[in-house]
Each structure stands twice: as C-alpha cells, then as structure tokens.
Design an enzyme around this catalytic site. Structure first.
Site, PDB file in Angstrom:
ATOM      1  N   HIS A 197       6.473   1.562 -11.357  1.00 47.03           N
ATOM      2  CA  HIS A 197       5.071   1.770 -10.941  1.00 47.03           C
ATOM      3  C   HIS A 197       4.764   1.492  -9.458  1.00 47.03           C
ATOM      4  O   HIS A 197       4.320   2.374  -8.726  1.00 47.03           O
ATOM      5  CB  HIS A 197       4.151   0.862 -11.767  1.00 47.03           C
ATOM      6  CG  HIS A 197       4.385   0.901 -13.237  1.00 47.03           C
ATOM      7  ND1 HIS A 197       3.949   1.934 -14.024  1.00 47.03           N
ATOM      8  CD2 HIS A 197       4.987   0.027 -14.077  1.00 47.03           C
ATOM      9  CE1 HIS A 197       4.271   1.692 -15.290  1.00 47.03           C
ATOM     10  NE2 HIS A 197       4.905   0.549 -15.349  1.00 47.03           N
ATOM     11  N   THR A 253      -1.036  -3.845  -5.800  1.00 46.79           N
ATOM     12  CA  THR A 253      -0.131  -3.453  -6.879  1.00 46.79           C
ATOM     13  C   THR A 253      -0.216  -4.454  -8.037  1.00 46.79           C
ATOM     14  O   THR A 253       0.704  -4.576  -8.829  1.00 46.79           O
ATOM     15  CB  THR A 253       1.323  -3.340  -6.373  1.00 46.79           C
ATOM     16  OG1 THR A 253       1.745  -4.623  -5.894  1.00 46.79           O
ATOM     17  CG2 THR A 253       1.460  -2.324  -5.271  1.00 46.79           C
ATOM     18  N   ASP A 301       6.770  -4.729  -8.184  1.00 46.88           N
ATOM     19  CA  ASP A 301       6.134  -5.194  -6.938  1.00 46.88           C
ATOM     20  C   ASP A 301       7.227  -5.530  -5.914  1.00 46.88           C
ATOM     21  O   ASP A 301       7.072  -5.259  -4.723  1.00 46.88           O
ATOM     22  CB  ASP A 301       5.326  -6.474  -7.170  1.00 46.88           C
ATOM     23  CG  ASP A 301       4.241  -6.326  -8.214  1.00 46.88           C
ATOM     24  OD1 ASP A 301       3.088  -6.131  -7.870  1.00 46.88           O
ATOM     25  OD2 ASP A 301       4.581  -6.386  -9.421  1.00 46.88           O
ATOM     26  N   ASP A 345       1.560  -8.933  -7.318  1.00 42.69           N
ATOM     27  CA  ASP A 345       1.822  -9.992  -8.313  1.00 42.69           C
ATOM     28  C   ASP A 345       3.296  -9.922  -8.749  1.00 42.69           C
ATOM     29  O   ASP A 345       3.586  -9.679  -9.910  1.00 42.69           O
ATOM     30  CB  ASP A 345       0.879  -9.857  -9.518  1.00 42.69           C
ATOM     31  CG  ASP A 345       1.027  -8.528 -10.256  1.00 42.69           C
ATOM     32  OD1 ASP A 345       1.546  -7.550  -9.660  1.00 42.69           O
ATOM     33  OD2 ASP A 345       0.653  -8.462 -11.441  1.00 42.69           O
ATOM     34  N   PHE A 348      -2.110  -2.249 -17.447  1.00 40.19           N
ATOM     35  CA  PHE A 348      -2.112  -3.706 -17.246  1.00 40.19           C
ATOM     36  C   PHE A 348      -3.050  -4.187 -16.121  1.00 40.19           C
ATOM     37  O   PHE A 348      -3.899  -5.054 -16.340  1.00 40.19           O
ATOM     38  CB  PHE A 348      -0.677  -4.198 -16.984  1.00 40.19           C
ATOM     39  CG  PHE A 348      -0.590  -5.672 -16.733  1.00 40.19           C
ATOM     40  CD1 PHE A 348      -0.598  -6.573 -17.788  1.00 40.19           C
ATOM     41  CD2 PHE A 348      -0.507  -6.182 -15.438  1.00 40.19           C
ATOM     42  CE1 PHE A 348      -0.536  -7.948 -17.569  1.00 40.19           C
ATOM     43  CE2 PHE A 348      -0.444  -7.550 -15.208  1.00 40.19           C
ATOM     44  CZ  PHE A 348      -0.460  -8.436 -16.273  1.00 40.19           C
TER      45      PHE A 348
END
Ligand code: BDR
Ligand code: CA
Length: 314
Positions: free
Chosen positions: A243, A127, A15, A10, A169
């Site tokens: 992340h 992800t 990402d 996303d 999230f």
C-alpha cells in the site's frame, strides 16, 4: 523541481518501504518523518522509523513523535499484520544508535511550523491514520495556504475494506481525522485499496529486488517475508498489496496511476460501516469534488521504479 515532503506514517512494513522509496529519491526532499499511532502503538512506530533510517544510513532524517491515539476513538492497532513490534521480520535486529533519537518537538508542532515557514509549498504524505494531519489543520488552519497537496494512503472506493467489509485500516482507525482532511479544501489525492491491490508483492518480486545485492533490498525481502504471511491467509493468494509506497511512487511518477476527481466523505459512527469512504464516483449526490481518487495502477512501472530506487540505497 524537488518536492518537499513531510512523511507522516505508522511503520509498519509498507510504511518502511515508503520511507526507503522517498529517501532514495533525489526528486524528493524529506523535511521530516512524523509518526502516529496506527499499525502499532506510537512508541513502536517512532522506533521503527528510526530503525528504517538507521538501516538505510539516513540518520540525518529527523523523526517526530505525534498523536498516540485517534481524535475520538481508542487506538485500534494491526499487530495481526505487522507483528508485536509493528515491524517484525526475520534476520538480524536493527540496532539504533543511542544518539539517533526522536526530536523533542511534537509532530504536530513540527508540521505547523514547517508549513508556515517554508518558502515553497509542501506535500504532506500520510501513510497511516490521518490524526496528526487533522490535528495540525485544527491547530492552525492557515497552514492550508502552504500545503501543495496531501497524497494519502487510505480508503476503498469500489472495493471491499480490509479491516471491516466496508473500511480500510487507516480511515477506520480515525474516521473523524479523515473527514477533517477531506473537508479542508486542500488538493487531495487518495491512494486507496483500489490501486494498492493492483501493486502486489510475491516471491518473484522479492527475488527480483534481491538482484540489487544491497542491504536495503535484502531488508525489503526480510520485511516482505513477514508481511506477506497475513495477506496470503486472508486473500488466499500469493499476492500481497504494497500500500504505502504508492503515495511516494505517485509523487515520483504520476503516470503510474490514474483516477477521477470526485466527492469523498467518511462514515464516522455507524457500528456497521465506521470508516467507510463514501466515494461518489458517478456524481449522483452533486456534492462538490474534494479528492482525486486513484483507481488504476501500472504494477510493472511501479516495481521497475522501486527496484531502481532501492538499488541506490546502501
Ligand atoms: C494501511 O494499513 C496499514 O496496515 C498499512 O501500513 C497501510 O497504511 C493499509 O490498509
Ligand atoms: Ca501505514
């Protein structure tokens, strides 16, 4: 051996870095990028994937549009982190060639058909919220046989959430999808906040990437300048967790991370704890192990790898 992956994302600043890391690695064959509504609405996340592939000159990578909302909840987005477009940044805008469009096929059909037809087992690398993956498994459960592993960014085992005090999230957005994946019986690896908060970007890292002197590393810097703003305020430090590339880094060099096989389930409904990953680290529930949960990361090795890989891009 080359790992065949579907990168389900996303984009999203982190990402975008995951896409760059995968695309720069000959050890990884990206069969397609599937997009989901998450950090921003689906139109934005699809467009952002096209932008990233354009910038790194990989318009051969096919991009598929998937679910625009979670299975049961309305979509909750993170414009407060990623900006209005989902990929806000300083510097020149990226103009996508009018011929480079998302594929007609729906992401879920692409995932199902690719898993079914592949002669080799596939890695699914989500992800973002797990909606596309869960709906693919629901559509055709037989694809499980051909999935080598699902390595996902999401959850928080022994640390606070980043969206609510108890939820990360991606899992918060679609907890029902997360449980479908967790109950699938497929080998799962969770790259949650426990590890991603050990892999932090700061001005030193941005400077170091810029030493590569290529446009992709410059792009990394532009992305990070924006992405770090929110985190600096929230965490009151100069360190911003990167992340999503952890998923790809794990495929490239699993020795960067370590963890434990445990049972993970997700709270779906509670007003207070929706999206909490309930991780049975001590095995107190005797629920069967279903996930390899990572809790240690070597950030030095991670950033060495990322820098080396970004240097291979245009
Ligand atoms: C996750 O949420 C998104 O904002 C990031 O892209 C990452 O996938 C971190 O909680
Ligand atoms: Ca993401």
């Amino acid at each position: 051996m080359t790992k065949k992956i579907i990168l389900d994302c996303d984009p999203g600043h982190d990402d975008a870095v995951a896409i760059m890391l995968a695309a720069s690695s000959k050890e990884i064959d990206i069969l397609g990028i599937t997009c989901v509504g998450g950090n921003s609405g689906l139109n934005n996340t699809v467009n952002n994937a096209l932008k990233v592939c354009t910038l790194i000159e990989r318009t051969d990578i096919k991009v598929y549009s998937g679910a625009n909302k979670p299975i049961h909840y309305e979509l909750f987005t993170a414009e407060y982190v990623h900006g209005k477009t989902g990929l806000d940044k300083k510097g020149d805008p990226i103009i996508v060639d009018t011929n480079y469009k998302p594929q007609e096929k729906h992401a879920i059909d692409f995932i199902v058909e690719t898993c079914k037809s592949s002669t080799e087992k596939i890695y699914l690398c989500p992800t973002g919220p797990l909606t596309n993956i869960a709906l693919s498994l629901k559509k055709d459960p037989s694809i499980k046989e051909n999935i080598k592993e699902i390595v996902f960014m999401g959850g928080a085992a022994m640390c606070l959430g980043n969206t609510t005090p108890s939820a990360e999230f991606n899992i918060y957005v679609d907890p029902h999808a997360a449980n479908i994946v967790l109950e699938s019986g497929i080998p799962l690896t969770m790259m949650g906040l426990d590890v991603t908060h050990q892999v932090n970007v700061n001005s030193k890292i941005i400077k170091s990437m810029n030493e590569n002197k290529n446009k992709s590393s410059k792009f990394f810097g532009e992305l990070m300048e924006f992405y770090t703003i929110f985190h600096k305020e929230l965490y009151e430090t100069e360190e911003t967790p990167l992340h999503d590339p952890c998923v790809i880094a794990y495929l490239l060099d699993p020795s960067i991370f370590s963890g434990k096989e445990v049972n993970v389930r997700v709270e779906e409904n509670s007003e207070l704890t929706r999206g909490e990953t309930v991780v049975d680290w001590l095995g107190v529930t005797k629920r069967p192990v279903n996930c390899f949960v990572m809790n240690e990361a070597n950030d030095e090795k991670f950033f060495q790898l990322l820098k080396a890989k970004l240097s291979l891009l245009p």
